[in-house]
Design an enzyme around this catalytic site. Structure first.
Site, PDB file in Angstrom:
ATOM      1  N   ASP A  13       0.838  -1.241   0.074  1.00  0.00           N
ATOM      2  CA  ASP A  13      -0.164  -0.053   0.002  1.00  0.00           C
ATOM      3  C   ASP A  13       0.623   1.339  -0.007  1.00  0.00           C
ATOM      4  O   ASP A  13       0.465   2.312   0.584  1.00  0.00           O
ATOM      5  CB  ASP A  13      -0.977   0.025   1.127  1.00  0.00           C
ATOM      6  CG  ASP A  13      -1.723  -1.270   1.146  1.00  0.00           C
ATOM      7  OD1 ASP A  13      -2.174  -1.727   0.162  1.00  0.00           O
ATOM      8  OD2 ASP A  13      -1.958  -1.749   2.472  1.00  0.00           O
ATOM      9  N   LYS A  16       2.340   2.390  -4.976  1.00  0.00           N
ATOM     10  CA  LYS A  16       3.396   1.979  -6.183  1.00  0.00           C
ATOM     11  C   LYS A  16       2.363   2.172  -7.498  1.00  0.00           C
ATOM     12  O   LYS A  16       3.055   2.570  -8.403  1.00  0.00           O
ATOM     13  CB  LYS A  16       3.558   0.634  -5.933  1.00  0.00           C
ATOM     14  CG  LYS A  16       4.512   0.332  -4.878  1.00  0.00           C
ATOM     15  CD  LYS A  16       4.672  -1.135  -4.688  1.00  0.00           C
ATOM     16  CE  LYS A  16       3.388  -2.055  -4.364  1.00  0.00           C
ATOM     17  NZ  LYS A  16       2.901  -1.924  -2.907  1.00  0.00           N
ATOM     18  N   GLY A  40      -4.264  -4.217  -4.579  1.00  0.00           N
ATOM     19  CA  GLY A  40      -5.064  -3.218  -5.011  1.00  0.00           C
ATOM     20  C   GLY A  40      -4.373  -1.970  -5.082  1.00  0.00           C
ATOM     21  O   GLY A  40      -3.795  -1.369  -4.337  1.00  0.00           O
ATOM     22  N   HIS A  41      -4.552  -1.786  -6.656  1.00  0.00           N
ATOM     23  CA  HIS A  41      -3.628  -0.234  -7.006  1.00  0.00           C
ATOM     24  C   HIS A  41      -4.664   0.914  -7.414  1.00  0.00           C
ATOM     25  O   HIS A  41      -5.486   0.498  -8.179  1.00  0.00           O
ATOM     26  CB  HIS A  41      -2.816  -0.691  -7.998  1.00  0.00           C
ATOM     27  CG  HIS A  41      -1.597  -1.545  -7.684  1.00  0.00           C
ATOM     28  ND1 HIS A  41      -0.675  -1.931  -8.637  1.00  0.00           N
ATOM     29  CD2 HIS A  41      -1.267  -1.928  -6.669  1.00  0.00           C
ATOM     30  CE1 HIS A  41       0.382  -2.720  -8.099  1.00  0.00           C
ATOM     31  NE2 HIS A  41      -0.191  -2.524  -6.772  1.00  0.00           N
ATOM     32  N   GLN A 228       2.257  -5.685  -3.294  1.00  0.00           N
ATOM     33  CA  GLN A 228       2.525  -5.609  -1.970  1.00  0.00           C
ATOM     34  C   GLN A 228       3.840  -5.046  -1.610  1.00  0.00           C
ATOM     35  O   GLN A 228       4.288  -4.170  -2.532  1.00  0.00           O
ATOM     36  CB  GLN A 228       2.785  -7.162  -1.571  1.00  0.00           C
ATOM     37  CG  GLN A 228       1.200  -7.969  -1.361  1.00  0.00           C
ATOM     38  CD  GLN A 228       0.857  -8.577  -2.700  1.00  0.00           C
ATOM     39  OE1 GLN A 228       1.679  -9.093  -3.242  1.00  0.00           O
ATOM     40  NE2 GLN A 228      -0.438  -8.491  -3.077  1.00  0.00           N
TER      41      GLN A 228
HETATM   42  P1  IMP Z   1      -2.624 -12.739   1.548  1.00  0.00           P
HETATM   43  O1  IMP Z   1      -1.682 -12.246   0.584  1.00  0.00           O
HETATM   44  O2  IMP Z   1      -3.762 -12.461   1.048  1.00  0.00           O
HETATM   45  O3  IMP Z   1      -2.291 -14.236   1.603  1.00  0.00           O
HETATM   46  O4  IMP Z   1      -2.307 -12.071   2.845  1.00  0.00           O
HETATM   47  C1  IMP Z   1      -1.149 -12.375   3.787  1.00  0.00           C
HETATM   48  C2  IMP Z   1      -0.688 -11.037   4.245  1.00  0.00           C
HETATM   49  O5  IMP Z   1      -0.317  -9.937   3.392  1.00  0.00           O
HETATM   50  C3  IMP Z   1      -2.041 -10.336   5.058  1.00  0.00           C
HETATM   51  O6  IMP Z   1      -1.379  -9.509   6.269  1.00  0.00           O
HETATM   52  C4  IMP Z   1      -2.466  -9.151   4.172  1.00  0.00           C
HETATM   53  O7  IMP Z   1      -3.181  -8.163   4.840  1.00  0.00           O
HETATM   54  C5  IMP Z   1      -1.233  -8.823   3.449  1.00  0.00           C
HETATM   55  N1  IMP Z   1      -1.419  -8.380   2.071  1.00  0.00           N
HETATM   56  C6  IMP Z   1      -1.551  -8.952   1.138  1.00  0.00           C
HETATM   57  N2  IMP Z   1      -1.569  -8.240  -0.208  1.00  0.00           N
HETATM   58  C7  IMP Z   1      -1.562  -7.029   0.465  1.00  0.00           C
HETATM   59  C8  IMP Z   1      -1.562  -5.528  -0.543  1.00  0.00           C
HETATM   60  O8  IMP Z   1      -1.696  -5.310  -1.527  1.00  0.00           O
HETATM   61  N3  IMP Z   1      -1.306  -4.565   0.377  1.00  0.00           N
HETATM   62  C9  IMP Z   1      -1.121  -4.785   1.939  1.00  0.00           C
HETATM   63  N4  IMP Z   1      -1.106  -5.878   2.499  1.00  0.00           N
HETATM   64  C10 IMP Z   1      -1.398  -6.888   1.751  1.00  0.00           C
END
Ligand code: IMP
Length: 429
Positions: A13, A16, A40-41, A228
């Site tokens: 977040d 980017k 989510g961009h 991420q």
């Molecule tokens: P997953 O990727 O859905 O398996 O989530 C694993 C961890 O990564 C969790 O703590 C999510 O909140 C975090 N996470 C996954 N994608 C994002 C992102 O795009 N932004 C921020 N946190 C993320």
């Protein structure tokens, strides 16, 4: 410079997407190479706000090819919604979007599995995933037996494979999944869904690896869009509170198929403070009114899940580590406007771990949990900087803050951002 990479240096977040959107016109191809619909961009283009999950942020720039590479896991319903949503607003992704046949597909059972395991406690806390089936899909990718690549969806063996996998997954998930969720795993229904996906995604599928290798040989410029952030990297992040892909700079080559020798420019993106969504240690987290003030001013709520983000001060120990790990050449410091109204601003310069001063980011989540931030206090600038368009226009204290962060992480600042709009960006490179 064949490949420029935009990499998040915190827990995701970092805005980017905005940077990729701005850099896209300087390049020929934009590549998403890891993660999936957990990302989510948000890209703001005039009055239009686009929320993208899979589609590379270069899609809004004319004449640029956008590639979803093998390292990405695709959630077809969401991807199709994104494509159709863009079309409804006059953008035609069908002419400049390419999806790797090697990319894995998040199948309906992966959602059931993510939901069934998401509440599990690991190292004293639940991971708090985005519930997009990301971990289970990557787990099957590595496990191989039940994996679906886009090529498998398009193959004439698809029906047989779906029937076998539904039977196996139902048996595996029965002890842990909600019975109502298991009931949704019906082979005939899933086969019909796959056919509908194929009709839209089939024409966009391609061998993106050879396409990109040809492109670099021809001197085309690539922009690699990380999803991420580096602290969520499966190998180098705050494991097990991470995502399931290599979200730091080390993931660019494996996810895209473009060898490291072509990666010549890495821009590390960090907010001027820190945020985290989901579980896991976060040394500079502020659970007080200051944290809430940052959340409110920064509108820190998840693009994908809407969850309030945990907020805290800038952690220079963590970002110095991820900037080194990701091989960052320039820092892009975002959301400077959010810190406009503070008398004093803290920056974490070291951790106190059981009475010892530590400046290296620890490997273990257990140790990180015990880290108490050692802060350096800097004077705030108490001035709205959202209208700043040149470095010289920043108040002196804001300049001091920027310089100090650059010094602490040993990387020059290349970009500054003072708001969500394209023009609220100051390029120093
Ligand atoms: P997953 O990727 O859905 O398996 O989530 C694993 C961890 O990564 C969790 O703590 C999510 O909140 C975090 N996470 C996954 N994608 C994002 C992102 O795009 N932004 C921020 N946190 C993320």
């Amino acid at each position: 410079m064949p490949a420029t990479c935009v990499i998040g240096l915190q827990w995701g977040d970092e805005a980017k997407g905005k940077l990729v959107d701005l850099l896209a016109p300087r390049n020929d191809i934009v590549v998403r190479y890891q993660g999936g619909a957990n990302a989510g961009h948000t890209v703001v283009c005039g009055k239009e706000v686009y929320k993208l999950h899979h589609v590379p942020s270069g899609i809004l720039s004319e004449g640029i090819m956008n590639v979803i590479a093998p390292g990405v896991v695709i959630e077809p319903n969401m991807l199709i919604r994104e494509i159709e949503g863009l079309e409804a607003r006059g953008v035609n992704p069908r002419k400049n979007l390419m999806i790797s046949e090697r990319a894995h597909v998040v199948m309906p059972w992966h959602f059931v599995e993510d939901k069934a395991t998401n509440k599990a406690v690991v190292s004293g806390e639940s991971i708090g995933t985005t519930n997009r089936g990301i971990g289970p899909c990557y787990r099957d990718k590595v496990g191989r037996t039940h994996a679906f690549r886009l090529a498998d969806l398009l193959s004439d063996q698809m029906e047989t494979k779906v029937r076998e996998t539904v039977a196996a997954k139902r048996a595996m998930l029965e002890p842990i999944a909600d019975p109502a969720d298991l009931e949704t795993l019906v082979a005939d229904k899933i086969i019909e869904q796959c056919k509908a996906w194929n009709a839209i995604l089939g024409p966009l599928s391609a061998d993106t690896t050879n396409y990109l290798l040809d492109a670099v040989d021809e001197g085309k410029k690539l922009l690699m869009e990380g999803a991420q952030g580096s602290l969520l990297d499966i190998d180098h992040g705050t494991y097990p509170f991470v995502t399931s892909s290599n979200a730091s700079g080390v993931g660019v080559s494996s996810g895209s198929g473009v060898p490291a020798r072509w990666i010549t420019n890495v821009i590390g993106v960090a907010k001027a403070y820190s945020t985290r969504v989901g579980g896991g240690p976060f040394p500079t987290e502020l659970l007080d009114a200051t944290g809430q003030k940052i959340r409110d001013l920064g509108r820190e709520y998840g693009t994908t899940t809407g969850r309030p983000r945990r907020c805290g001060w800038f952690d220079a120990v963590a970002v110095r580590y991820t900037a080194r790990l990701s091989g960052v050449h320039y820092l892009s410091l975002m959301m400077m406007d959010v810190l406009s109204h503070f008398d004093e601003i803290q920056v974490c310069v070291a951790y106190d771990v059981d009475g010892e001063r530590v400046t290296k980011f620890p490997c273990s989540a257990e140790v990180l949990r015990r880290c108490k931030p050692i802060y350096e206090t800097l004077p705030g600038w108490n001035t709205d900087v959202s209208g700043v368009r040149k470095l010289e226009e920043f108040p002196a204290n804001a300049r001091k803050y920027i310089d100090r962060i650059s010094e602490l992480i040993s990387v020059p600042v290349g970009v500054l951002s003072v708001g969500p709009d394209r023009e609220q960006t100051i390029f120093l490179i």
